[in-house]
Design a protein around this motif. Structure first.
Motif, PDB file in Angstrom:
ATOM      1  N   PHE A   1       0.776  -1.452  -0.040  1.00 51.01           N
ATOM      2  CA  PHE A   1       0.084  -0.018  -0.042  1.00 51.01           C
ATOM      3  C   PHE A   1       0.914   1.202   0.140  1.00 51.01           C
ATOM      4  N   ALA A   2       2.018   1.408   0.748  1.00 51.16           N
ATOM      5  CA  ALA A   2       2.842   2.481   0.580  1.00 51.16           C
ATOM      6  C   ALA A   2       3.552   2.795  -0.444  1.00 51.16           C
ATOM      7  N   ALA A   3       4.110   1.544  -1.059  1.00 54.92           N
ATOM      8  CA  ALA A   3       4.865   1.746  -2.334  1.00 54.92           C
ATOM      9  C   ALA A   3       3.771   2.135  -3.452  1.00 54.92           C
ATOM     10  N   GLU A   4       2.756   1.437  -3.673  1.00 52.31           N
ATOM     11  CA  GLU A   4       1.602   1.664  -4.566  1.00 52.31           C
ATOM     12  C   GLU A   4       1.315   3.051  -4.554  1.00 52.31           C
ATOM     13  N   SER A   5       1.082   3.693  -3.384  1.00 52.46           N
ATOM     14  CA  SER A   5       0.421   5.067  -3.166  1.00 52.46           C
ATOM     15  C   SER A   5       1.366   5.984  -3.723  1.00 52.46           C
ATOM     16  N   ALA A   6       2.658   5.714  -3.684  1.00 48.45           N
ATOM     17  CA  ALA A   6       3.729   6.596  -4.170  1.00 48.45           C
ATOM     18  C   ALA A   6       3.808   6.721  -5.710  1.00 48.45           C
ATOM     19  N   ARG A   7       3.257   5.662  -6.402  1.00 52.90           N
ATOM     20  CA  ARG A   7       3.461   5.525  -7.932  1.00 52.90           C
ATOM     21  C   ARG A   7       2.360   6.265  -8.727  1.00 52.90           C
ATOM     22  N   PRO A   8       2.753   6.901  -9.730  1.00 49.42           N
ATOM     23  CA  PRO A   8       1.763   7.553 -10.381  1.00 49.42           C
ATOM     24  C   PRO A   8       0.594   6.396 -11.129  1.00 49.42           C
ATOM     25  N   ASP A   9       1.395   5.253 -11.246  1.00 50.68           N
ATOM     26  CA  ASP A   9       0.704   4.371 -12.084  1.00 50.68           C
ATOM     27  C   ASP A   9       0.226   3.000 -10.966  1.00 50.68           C
ATOM     28  N   GLY A  10       0.212   3.610  -9.652  1.00 48.54           N
ATOM     29  CA  GLY A  10      -0.206   2.804  -8.427  1.00 48.54           C
ATOM     30  C   GLY A  10      -1.500   1.990  -8.460  1.00 48.54           C
ATOM     31  N   ILE A  11      -1.947   0.963  -7.897  1.00 44.63           N
ATOM     32  CA  ILE A  11      -3.059   0.311  -8.057  1.00 44.63           C
ATOM     33  C   ILE A  11      -4.153   1.127  -7.338  1.00 44.63           C
ATOM     34  N   ARG A  12      -5.366   0.851  -7.821  1.00 44.17           N
ATOM     35  CA  ARG A  12      -6.570   1.736  -7.234  1.00 44.17           C
ATOM     36  C   ARG A  12      -7.164   0.739  -6.580  1.00 44.17           C
ATOM     37  N   CYS A  13      -7.427  -0.465  -6.764  1.00 46.62           N
ATOM     38  CA  CYS A  13      -8.255  -1.562  -6.063  1.00 46.62           C
ATOM     39  C   CYS A  13      -7.529  -2.783  -5.477  1.00 46.62           C
ATOM     40  N   VAL A  14      -7.756  -3.307  -4.589  1.00 47.07           N
ATOM     41  CA  VAL A  14      -7.279  -4.452  -3.879  1.00 47.07           C
ATOM     42  C   VAL A  14      -8.043  -5.481  -3.543  1.00 47.07           C
ATOM     43  N   THR A  15      -7.777  -6.813  -3.944  1.00 48.66           N
ATOM     44  CA  THR A  15      -8.409  -7.955  -3.259  1.00 48.66           C
ATOM     45  C   THR A  15      -7.740  -8.526  -2.205  1.00 48.66           C
ATOM     46  N   VAL A  16      -8.758  -8.750  -1.041  1.00 49.95           N
ATOM     47  CA  VAL A  16      -8.213  -9.570   0.345  1.00 49.95           C
ATOM     48  C   VAL A  16      -8.453 -10.984   0.227  1.00 49.95           C
ATOM     49  N   ALA A  17      -7.837 -11.835  -0.160  1.00 50.34           N
ATOM     50  CA  ALA A  17      -8.095 -13.189  -0.157  1.00 50.34           C
ATOM     51  C   ALA A  17      -7.060 -14.101   0.939  1.00 50.34           C
ATOM     52  N   THR A  18      -7.539 -13.601   1.966  1.00 48.43           N
ATOM     53  CA  THR A  18      -6.726 -14.233   3.075  1.00 48.43           C
ATOM     54  C   THR A  18      -7.383 -14.732   4.218  1.00 48.43           C
ATOM     55  N   PRO A  19      -6.866 -15.579   5.551  1.00 48.51           N
ATOM     56  CA  PRO A  19      -7.915 -15.920   6.259  1.00 48.51           C
ATOM     57  C   PRO A  19      -8.798 -14.915   7.072  1.00 48.51           C
ATOM     58  N   ASN A  20      -9.782 -15.317   7.825  1.00 45.40           N
ATOM     59  CA  ASN A  20     -10.687 -14.367   8.050  1.00 45.40           C
ATOM     60  C   ASN A  20     -10.221 -13.369   9.104  1.00 45.40           C
ATOM     61  N   ASN A  21      -9.262 -13.733  10.042  1.00 38.24           N
ATOM     62  CA  ASN A  21      -8.792 -12.813  11.059  1.00 38.24           C
ATOM     63  C   ASN A  21      -7.884 -11.662  10.721  1.00 38.24           C
ATOM     64  N   THR A  22      -7.662 -11.592   9.203  1.00 37.88           N
ATOM     65  CA  THR A  22      -7.006 -10.605   8.700  1.00 37.88           C
ATOM     66  C   THR A  22      -7.746  -9.595   7.793  1.00 37.88           C
ATOM     67  N   HIS A  23      -8.900  -9.918   7.668  1.00 32.44           N
ATOM     68  CA  HIS A  23      -9.954  -9.249   6.822  1.00 32.44           C
ATOM     69  C   HIS A  23      -9.990  -7.629   7.348  1.00 32.44           C
ATOM     70  N   TYR A  24     -10.287  -7.531   8.375  1.00 28.04           N
ATOM     71  CA  TYR A  24     -10.311  -6.277   8.961  1.00 28.04           C
ATOM     72  C   TYR A  24      -9.228  -5.250   8.829  1.00 28.04           C
ATOM     73  N   PRO A  25      -8.068  -5.815   9.485  1.00 30.94           N
ATOM     74  CA  PRO A  25      -6.962  -4.875   9.391  1.00 30.94           C
ATOM     75  C   PRO A  25      -6.540  -4.428   7.888  1.00 30.94           C
ATOM     76  N   ILE A  26      -6.444  -5.567   7.072  1.00 31.82           N
ATOM     77  CA  ILE A  26      -6.021  -5.380   5.660  1.00 31.82           C
ATOM     78  C   ILE A  26      -7.291  -4.395   4.950  1.00 31.82           C
ATOM     79  N   THR A  27      -8.237  -4.572   5.017  1.00 34.38           N
ATOM     80  CA  THR A  27      -9.279  -3.819   4.475  1.00 34.38           C
ATOM     81  C   THR A  27      -9.141  -2.363   5.026  1.00 34.38           C
ATOM     82  N   ARG A  28      -9.318  -2.332   6.231  1.00 35.35           N
ATOM     83  CA  ARG A  28      -8.929  -0.976   6.937  1.00 35.35           C
ATOM     84  C   ARG A  28      -7.751  -0.230   6.434  1.00 35.35           C
ATOM     85  N   ALA A  29      -6.811  -0.883   6.435  1.00 31.28           N
ATOM     86  CA  ALA A  29      -5.569  -0.171   5.789  1.00 31.28           C
ATOM     87  C   ALA A  29      -5.470   0.032   4.245  1.00 31.28           C
TER      88      ALA A  29
END
Length: 390
Positions: free
Chosen positions: A75-103
Protein backbone atom coordinates in the motif's frame (compact mmCIF):
# COMPACT_ATOMS: atom_id res chain seq x y z
CA UNK A 1 -25.69 -10.39 -23.45
CA UNK A 2 -22.02 -9.93 -22.58
CA UNK A 3 -19.90 -9.87 -25.73
CA UNK A 4 -16.52 -8.78 -24.39
CA UNK A 5 -17.04 -5.04 -24.76
CA UNK A 6 -15.85 -3.36 -21.57
CA UNK A 7 -18.35 -0.85 -20.20
CA UNK A 8 -15.77 1.16 -18.24
CA UNK A 9 -13.27 3.60 -19.73
CA UNK A 10 -10.14 1.64 -18.78
CA UNK A 11 -9.10 -1.42 -16.79
CA UNK A 12 -8.67 -0.83 -13.07
CA UNK A 13 -5.09 -1.21 -11.84
CA UNK A 14 -5.45 -3.93 -9.25
CA UNK A 15 -3.51 -5.78 -6.59
CA UNK A 16 -4.02 -8.83 -4.40
CA UNK A 17 -3.26 -9.69 -0.79
CA UNK A 18 -3.10 -13.45 -0.41
CA UNK A 19 -4.28 -15.88 -3.05
CA UNK A 20 -0.77 -17.15 -3.78
CA UNK A 21 0.55 -20.43 -5.10
CA UNK A 22 -1.82 -23.31 -4.41
CA UNK A 23 -4.73 -21.04 -3.45
CA UNK A 24 -7.89 -22.15 -5.21
CA UNK A 25 -9.77 -18.99 -4.25
CA UNK A 26 -6.90 -16.82 -5.48
CA UNK A 27 -7.20 -18.33 -8.94
CA UNK A 28 -10.98 -17.80 -8.90
CA UNK A 29 -10.50 -14.12 -8.03
CA UNK A 30 -7.94 -13.57 -10.79
CA UNK A 31 -9.98 -15.41 -13.40
CA UNK A 32 -13.15 -13.48 -12.54
CA UNK A 33 -11.54 -10.06 -12.26
CA UNK A 34 -9.68 -10.25 -15.55
CA UNK A 35 -12.28 -12.24 -17.50
CA UNK A 36 -13.79 -9.24 -19.28
CA UNK A 37 -10.86 -6.84 -19.04
CA UNK A 38 -12.21 -4.80 -16.14
CA UNK A 39 -9.17 -5.32 -13.90
CA UNK A 40 -5.45 -5.40 -14.67
CA UNK A 41 -3.29 -7.18 -12.09
CA UNK A 42 -0.26 -5.01 -11.37
CA UNK A 43 0.91 -5.87 -7.85
CA UNK A 44 0.57 -8.36 -5.04
CA UNK A 45 1.53 -9.46 -1.57
CA UNK A 46 0.69 -13.06 -2.28
CA UNK A 47 2.33 -15.00 0.54
CA UNK A 48 3.56 -14.75 4.12
CA UNK A 49 6.92 -15.92 2.74
CA UNK A 50 8.20 -12.92 0.73
CA UNK A 51 10.45 -14.97 -1.54
CA UNK A 52 7.71 -17.44 -2.32
CA UNK A 53 5.26 -14.61 -2.99
CA UNK A 54 7.70 -12.81 -5.27
CA UNK A 55 8.38 -15.97 -7.23
CA UNK A 56 4.66 -16.61 -7.64
CA UNK A 57 4.04 -13.05 -8.83
CA UNK A 58 6.83 -13.38 -11.36
CA UNK A 59 5.22 -16.60 -12.62
CA UNK A 60 2.04 -14.60 -13.15
CA UNK A 61 4.01 -12.15 -15.27
CA UNK A 62 4.20 -9.31 -12.76
CA UNK A 63 7.15 -7.00 -12.25
CA UNK A 64 9.09 -8.59 -9.35
CA UNK A 65 9.55 -5.11 -7.85
CA UNK A 66 5.77 -4.94 -7.43
CA UNK A 67 5.56 -8.27 -5.59
CA UNK A 68 5.72 -7.11 -1.99
CA UNK A 69 6.60 -8.84 1.30
CA UNK A 70 3.34 -7.71 2.98
CA UNK A 71 0.27 -5.56 2.43
CA UNK A 72 1.64 -2.57 4.32
CA UNK A 73 4.67 -2.38 2.02
CA UNK A 74 2.42 -2.75 -1.02
CA UNK A 75 0.00 0.00 0.00
CA UNK A 76 2.83 2.42 0.83
CA UNK A 77 4.80 1.78 -2.36
CA UNK A 78 1.80 1.72 -4.69
CA UNK A 79 0.40 4.95 -3.20
CA UNK A 80 3.66 6.68 -4.17
CA UNK A 81 3.49 5.55 -7.79
CA UNK A 82 1.68 7.57 -10.47
CA UNK A 83 0.59 4.22 -11.93
CA UNK A 84 -0.20 2.62 -8.58
CA UNK A 85 -3.09 0.25 -7.95
CA UNK A 86 -6.57 1.65 -7.38
CA UNK A 87 -8.19 -1.47 -5.96
CA UNK A 88 -7.08 -4.49 -3.94
CA UNK A 89 -8.56 -7.93 -3.35
CA UNK A 90 -8.23 -9.44 0.13
CA UNK A 91 -8.05 -13.24 -0.17
CA UNK A 92 -6.59 -14.15 3.21
CA UNK A 93 -7.86 -15.95 6.36
CA UNK A 94 -10.77 -14.33 8.17
CA UNK A 95 -8.82 -12.83 11.05
CA UNK A 96 -6.90 -10.54 8.69
CA UNK A 97 -9.83 -9.14 6.72
CA UNK A 98 -10.50 -6.20 9.02
CA UNK A 99 -6.95 -4.85 9.42
CA UNK A 100 -6.07 -5.30 5.74
CA UNK A 101 -9.32 -3.78 4.47
CA UNK A 102 -9.04 -0.88 6.90
CA UNK A 103 -5.45 -0.18 5.83
CA UNK A 104 -6.48 -0.32 2.18
CA UNK A 105 -9.33 2.13 2.67
CA UNK A 106 -7.04 4.53 4.56
CA UNK A 107 -4.69 4.28 1.57
CA UNK A 108 -7.66 5.37 -0.61
CA UNK A 109 -7.99 1.98 -2.30
CA UNK A 110 -11.22 0.30 -3.25
CA UNK A 111 -11.49 -3.21 -1.78
CA UNK A 112 -12.91 -6.56 -2.86
CA UNK A 113 -12.88 -8.74 0.24
CA UNK A 114 -13.58 -12.36 0.97
CA UNK A 115 -16.31 -13.01 3.48
CA UNK A 116 -16.81 -12.63 6.36
CA UNK A 117 -15.85 -8.99 6.10
CA UNK A 118 -14.86 -8.87 9.79
CA UNK A 119 -15.32 -10.74 13.08
CA UNK A 120 -17.67 -8.17 14.66
CA UNK A 121 -20.41 -5.80 13.59
CA UNK A 122 -18.53 -2.92 15.21
CA UNK A 123 -15.54 -3.60 12.96
CA UNK A 124 -17.75 -3.89 9.87
CA UNK A 125 -19.48 -0.59 10.67
CA UNK A 126 -16.07 1.04 11.10
CA UNK A 127 -15.13 -0.04 7.58
CA UNK A 128 -18.47 1.17 6.26
CA UNK A 129 -17.93 4.61 7.80
CA UNK A 130 -14.42 4.94 6.33
CA UNK A 131 -15.57 3.82 2.88
CA UNK A 132 -18.48 6.25 2.94
CA UNK A 133 -16.33 9.16 4.09
CA UNK A 134 -13.75 8.55 1.37
CA UNK A 135 -16.15 7.61 -1.43
CA UNK A 136 -14.71 4.12 -1.83
CA UNK A 137 -16.33 0.86 -2.92
CA UNK A 138 -16.09 -2.30 -0.83
CA UNK A 139 -17.27 -5.44 -2.59
CA UNK A 140 -17.79 -8.73 -0.75
CA UNK A 141 -17.47 -11.92 -2.76
CA UNK A 142 -20.81 -13.63 -2.34
CA UNK A 143 -19.94 -15.12 -5.69
CA UNK A 144 -22.93 -17.41 -6.21
CA UNK A 145 -25.21 -14.37 -6.38
CA UNK A 146 -23.74 -13.61 -9.81
CA UNK A 147 -25.68 -16.48 -11.41
CA UNK A 148 -28.31 -15.15 -13.80
CA UNK A 149 -31.21 -17.24 -12.53
CA UNK A 150 -31.01 -15.50 -9.15
CA UNK A 151 -32.13 -12.37 -11.00
CA UNK A 152 -35.05 -14.26 -12.54
CA UNK A 153 -36.17 -15.46 -9.11
CA UNK A 154 -36.03 -11.88 -7.83
CA UNK A 155 -38.17 -10.71 -10.76
CA UNK A 156 -40.78 -13.41 -10.12
CA UNK A 157 -41.07 -12.20 -6.51
CA UNK A 158 -41.14 -8.54 -7.52
CA UNK A 159 -43.88 -8.97 -10.14
CA UNK A 160 -46.13 -10.94 -7.78
CA UNK A 161 -45.99 -14.29 -9.60
CA UNK A 162 -45.49 -16.11 -6.27
CA UNK A 163 -48.01 -14.02 -4.35
CA UNK A 164 -47.29 -12.94 -0.79
CA UNK A 165 -44.02 -14.45 0.45
CA UNK A 166 -44.58 -16.83 3.35
CA UNK A 167 -41.60 -19.17 3.69
CA UNK A 168 -37.88 -18.95 2.86
CA UNK A 169 -35.98 -22.24 3.02
CA UNK A 170 -32.18 -22.01 2.79
CA UNK A 171 -29.50 -24.68 2.79
CA UNK A 172 -25.74 -24.95 2.30
CA UNK A 173 -24.77 -28.38 3.55
CA UNK A 174 -21.90 -30.36 2.02
CA UNK A 175 -20.19 -33.49 3.30
CA UNK A 176 -16.52 -32.90 2.57
CA UNK A 177 -15.62 -32.27 6.22
CA UNK A 178 -17.65 -35.13 7.69
CA UNK A 179 -14.36 -36.39 9.14
CA UNK A 180 -11.45 -34.47 10.66
CA UNK A 181 -9.86 -33.66 7.30
CA UNK A 182 -8.17 -30.58 8.75
CA UNK A 183 -5.47 -32.78 10.23
CA UNK A 184 -3.95 -33.20 6.77
CA UNK A 185 -5.40 -30.15 5.01
CA UNK A 186 -3.98 -26.72 5.92
CA UNK A 187 -6.68 -24.96 3.89
CA UNK A 188 -9.33 -26.58 6.08
CA UNK A 189 -7.35 -26.29 9.33
CA UNK A 190 -7.59 -22.54 9.76
CA UNK A 191 -11.34 -22.61 9.08
CA UNK A 192 -11.95 -24.55 12.31
CA UNK A 193 -9.54 -22.53 14.46
CA UNK A 194 -11.28 -19.61 16.25
CA UNK A 195 -8.07 -17.57 16.16
CA UNK A 196 -8.26 -17.50 12.36
CA UNK A 197 -11.91 -18.22 11.53
CA UNK A 198 -13.60 -16.13 14.19
CA UNK A 199 -16.71 -17.03 16.21
CA UNK A 200 -18.15 -19.55 13.74
CA UNK A 201 -17.26 -22.03 11.03
CA UNK A 202 -20.17 -23.05 8.78
CA UNK A 203 -22.44 -20.15 9.79
CA UNK A 204 -19.94 -17.60 8.50
CA UNK A 205 -18.21 -19.67 5.85
CA UNK A 206 -21.23 -21.28 4.18
CA UNK A 207 -24.56 -19.98 5.46
CA UNK A 208 -24.03 -16.35 4.58
CA UNK A 209 -24.03 -17.28 0.87
CA UNK A 210 -27.69 -18.45 0.69
CA UNK A 211 -28.60 -15.77 3.22
CA UNK A 212 -27.41 -13.07 0.81
CA UNK A 213 -29.08 -14.77 -2.16
CA UNK A 214 -32.37 -14.75 -0.24
CA UNK A 215 -31.89 -11.04 0.41
CA UNK A 216 -31.42 -10.48 -3.33
CA UNK A 217 -34.54 -12.47 -4.21
CA UNK A 218 -36.68 -11.01 -1.40
CA UNK A 219 -35.23 -7.55 -0.68
CA UNK A 220 -38.27 -6.42 1.30
CA UNK A 221 -38.00 -9.15 3.93
CA UNK A 222 -36.41 -8.02 7.19
CA UNK A 223 -35.52 -10.41 10.00
CA UNK A 224 -37.42 -9.71 13.23
CA UNK A 225 -35.86 -12.41 15.42
CA UNK A 226 -33.99 -15.70 15.08
CA UNK A 227 -33.10 -18.87 16.95
CA UNK A 228 -29.96 -20.89 16.28
CA UNK A 229 -28.60 -24.21 17.43
CA UNK A 230 -25.13 -25.40 16.45
CA UNK A 231 -23.13 -28.58 16.91
CA UNK A 232 -19.54 -29.76 16.58
CA UNK A 233 -20.00 -33.33 15.37
CA UNK A 234 -16.24 -33.59 14.91
CA UNK A 235 -15.48 -32.86 18.54
CA UNK A 236 -12.05 -31.35 17.96
CA UNK A 237 -13.71 -28.42 16.16
CA UNK A 238 -15.46 -27.14 19.29
CA UNK A 239 -16.28 -24.40 20.05
CA UNK A 240 -16.77 -23.85 16.31
CA UNK A 241 -19.71 -25.60 14.71
CA UNK A 242 -19.70 -27.89 11.70
CA UNK A 243 -23.52 -28.05 11.64
CA UNK A 244 -26.17 -25.47 12.49
CA UNK A 245 -29.89 -24.79 12.10
CA UNK A 246 -31.43 -21.33 12.20
CA UNK A 247 -35.10 -20.38 12.47
CA UNK A 248 -36.04 -16.86 11.41
CA UNK A 249 -39.17 -14.77 11.73
CA UNK A 250 -39.52 -11.79 9.42
CA UNK A 251 -41.42 -8.55 9.91
CA UNK A 252 -44.77 -9.02 8.21
CA UNK A 253 -45.23 -12.67 9.18
CA UNK A 254 -43.00 -14.67 6.84
CA UNK A 255 -40.74 -17.34 8.32
CA UNK A 256 -37.43 -18.84 7.30
CA UNK A 257 -35.18 -21.79 8.03
CA UNK A 258 -31.51 -22.27 7.23
CA UNK A 259 -29.50 -25.50 7.56
CA UNK A 260 -25.78 -25.30 7.10
CA UNK A 261 -23.32 -28.13 7.49
CA UNK A 262 -19.91 -29.45 6.53
CA UNK A 263 -20.82 -32.97 7.72
CA UNK A 264 -23.75 -33.72 5.39
CA UNK A 265 -22.03 -36.95 4.34
CA UNK A 266 -22.47 -37.76 0.67
CA UNK A 267 -23.58 -34.28 -0.38
CA UNK A 268 -21.47 -32.58 -3.03
CA UNK A 269 -22.44 -28.99 -2.27
CA UNK A 270 -26.03 -28.85 -1.14
CA UNK A 271 -26.70 -25.14 -1.55
CA UNK A 272 -30.39 -24.55 -2.24
CA UNK A 273 -32.69 -21.56 -1.95
CA UNK A 274 -36.47 -21.99 -1.99
CA UNK A 275 -38.95 -19.14 -1.71
CA UNK A 276 -42.62 -19.98 -1.18
CA UNK A 277 -45.49 -17.56 -1.61
CA UNK A 278 -49.26 -17.74 -1.44
CA UNK A 279 -49.49 -18.70 -5.14
CA UNK A 280 -46.28 -20.54 -5.93
CA UNK A 281 -42.62 -21.25 -5.22
CA UNK A 282 -39.20 -20.99 -6.85
CA UNK A 283 -36.17 -23.09 -6.05
CA UNK A 284 -32.54 -22.65 -7.12
CA UNK A 285 -29.80 -25.25 -6.59
CA UNK A 286 -26.20 -24.26 -7.17
CA UNK A 287 -25.25 -27.68 -8.54
CA UNK A 288 -27.64 -26.88 -11.42
CA UNK A 289 -27.20 -23.11 -11.54
CA UNK A 290 -28.55 -22.62 -15.06
CA UNK A 291 -32.04 -23.74 -14.05
CA UNK A 292 -34.74 -22.34 -11.79
CA UNK A 293 -37.68 -24.51 -10.73
CA UNK A 294 -41.02 -22.67 -10.76
CA UNK A 295 -44.07 -24.25 -9.19
CA UNK A 296 -47.46 -22.52 -9.35
CA UNK A 297 -50.26 -24.08 -7.33
CA UNK A 298 -52.61 -26.02 -9.62
CA UNK A 299 -50.22 -25.94 -12.60
CA UNK A 300 -47.54 -28.37 -13.75
CA UNK A 301 -44.11 -27.67 -12.30
CA UNK A 302 -41.69 -26.17 -14.81
CA UNK A 303 -37.95 -25.70 -15.12
CA UNK A 304 -36.79 -22.35 -16.47
CA UNK A 305 -33.46 -22.36 -18.32
CA UNK A 306 -30.82 -19.68 -18.50
CA UNK A 307 -30.65 -17.72 -21.75
CA UNK A 308 -34.24 -18.27 -22.91
CA UNK A 309 -36.38 -15.47 -24.33
CA UNK A 310 -39.21 -16.15 -21.87
CA UNK A 311 -37.08 -14.81 -19.00
CA UNK A 312 -37.17 -11.23 -17.78
CA UNK A 313 -34.86 -9.05 -19.91
CA UNK A 314 -32.74 -8.20 -16.85
CA UNK A 315 -32.14 -11.92 -16.33
CA UNK A 316 -30.54 -12.12 -19.77
CA UNK A 317 -28.12 -9.22 -19.30
CA UNK A 318 -25.20 -11.32 -18.02
CA UNK A 319 -25.51 -14.20 -20.50
CA UNK A 320 -22.24 -14.94 -22.29
CA UNK A 321 -23.41 -17.71 -24.59
CA UNK A 322 -26.70 -19.01 -25.93
CA UNK A 323 -29.12 -21.16 -23.98
CA UNK A 324 -28.20 -24.81 -23.61
CA UNK A 325 -24.49 -24.14 -23.08
CA UNK A 326 -23.70 -24.37 -19.35
CA UNK A 327 -22.33 -21.39 -17.49
CA UNK A 328 -20.83 -21.78 -14.04
CA UNK A 329 -18.96 -20.36 -11.07
CA UNK A 330 -16.32 -18.43 -13.01
CA UNK A 331 -18.99 -16.66 -15.04
CA UNK A 332 -20.96 -15.80 -11.89
CA UNK A 333 -17.89 -14.31 -10.22
CA UNK A 334 -16.99 -12.42 -13.39
CA UNK A 335 -20.50 -10.93 -13.46
CA UNK A 336 -19.98 -9.54 -9.97
CA UNK A 337 -16.52 -8.20 -10.78
CA UNK A 338 -17.88 -6.32 -13.78
CA UNK A 339 -20.39 -4.66 -11.45
CA UNK A 340 -17.67 -3.88 -8.91
CA UNK A 341 -15.72 -2.16 -11.70
CA UNK A 342 -18.71 -0.11 -12.84
CA UNK A 343 -19.33 0.97 -9.24
CA UNK A 344 -15.67 1.89 -8.72
CA UNK A 345 -15.60 4.05 -11.84
CA UNK A 346 -18.83 5.83 -10.88
CA UNK A 347 -17.52 6.59 -7.38
CA UNK A 348 -14.20 7.85 -8.72
CA UNK A 349 -16.05 10.16 -11.09
CA UNK A 350 -18.16 11.48 -8.22
CA UNK A 351 -21.40 10.09 -9.56
CA UNK A 352 -22.37 7.04 -7.49
CA UNK A 353 -26.03 7.62 -8.32
CA UNK A 354 -25.18 6.40 -11.83
CA UNK A 355 -24.99 2.84 -10.49
CA UNK A 356 -27.71 3.07 -7.86
CA UNK A 357 -29.65 0.43 -9.81
CA UNK A 358 -26.68 -1.95 -9.91
CA UNK A 359 -27.02 -5.06 -7.76
CA UNK A 360 -23.81 -6.31 -6.18
CA UNK A 361 -22.75 -7.42 -2.67
CA UNK A 362 -21.27 -4.23 -1.28
CA UNK A 363 -20.34 -3.04 2.18
CA UNK A 364 -23.96 -3.26 3.35
CA UNK A 365 -24.05 -6.97 2.49
CA UNK A 366 -20.78 -7.45 4.34
CA UNK A 367 -22.09 -5.72 7.46
CA UNK A 368 -25.35 -7.69 7.36
CA UNK A 369 -23.55 -11.03 7.06
CA UNK A 370 -21.40 -10.30 10.11
CA UNK A 371 -24.41 -9.07 12.09
CA UNK A 372 -26.41 -12.20 11.25
CA UNK A 373 -23.58 -14.51 12.36
CA UNK A 374 -23.21 -12.58 15.62
CA UNK A 375 -26.91 -13.03 16.39
CA UNK A 376 -26.76 -16.73 15.51
CA UNK A 377 -23.79 -17.32 17.80
CA UNK A 378 -25.44 -15.37 20.62
CA UNK A 379 -28.62 -17.43 20.29
CA UNK A 380 -26.81 -20.78 20.10
CA UNK A 381 -24.45 -20.04 22.98
CA UNK A 382 -27.41 -19.09 25.16
CA UNK A 383 -28.86 -22.57 24.61
CA UNK A 384 -30.80 -22.01 21.39
CA UNK A 385 -33.08 -19.14 22.36
CA UNK A 386 -34.92 -16.56 20.32
CA UNK A 387 -33.05 -13.27 20.04
CA UNK A 388 -34.38 -10.03 18.66
CA UNK A 389 -32.60 -9.00 15.50
CA UNK A 390 -32.87 -5.30 16.18
Amino acid sequence: MIDGIRLTKAPIRWGMVGGGRGSQIGYVHRSAAMRDGYFDLKAGAFDLDPDRGRAFGADLGLDPDRCYPDYRAMFAAESARPDGIRCVTVATPNNTHYPITRAALLADLHVICEKPLTFTTAEALDLQAIASERGLVVGVTYGYSGHQMIEEAARLVANGTLGDIRIVTLQFAHGFHSAAVEGDNPAARWRVDPAFAGPSYVLGDLATHPLYIAQVICPDLRIKRLLCTRQSFVASRAPLEDNATVLMEYHGGAVGTLWTSAVNAGSMHGQKVRVTGSRGSVEWWDEHPNQLRLEIQGEPARVLDRGMAYLHPQSLTDDRIGAGHPEGLFEAWANLHSRFALAIEAHEEGDPSRVAHLRYPGIEAGVEGVRWVEHCVRSADAGGVWVDYG
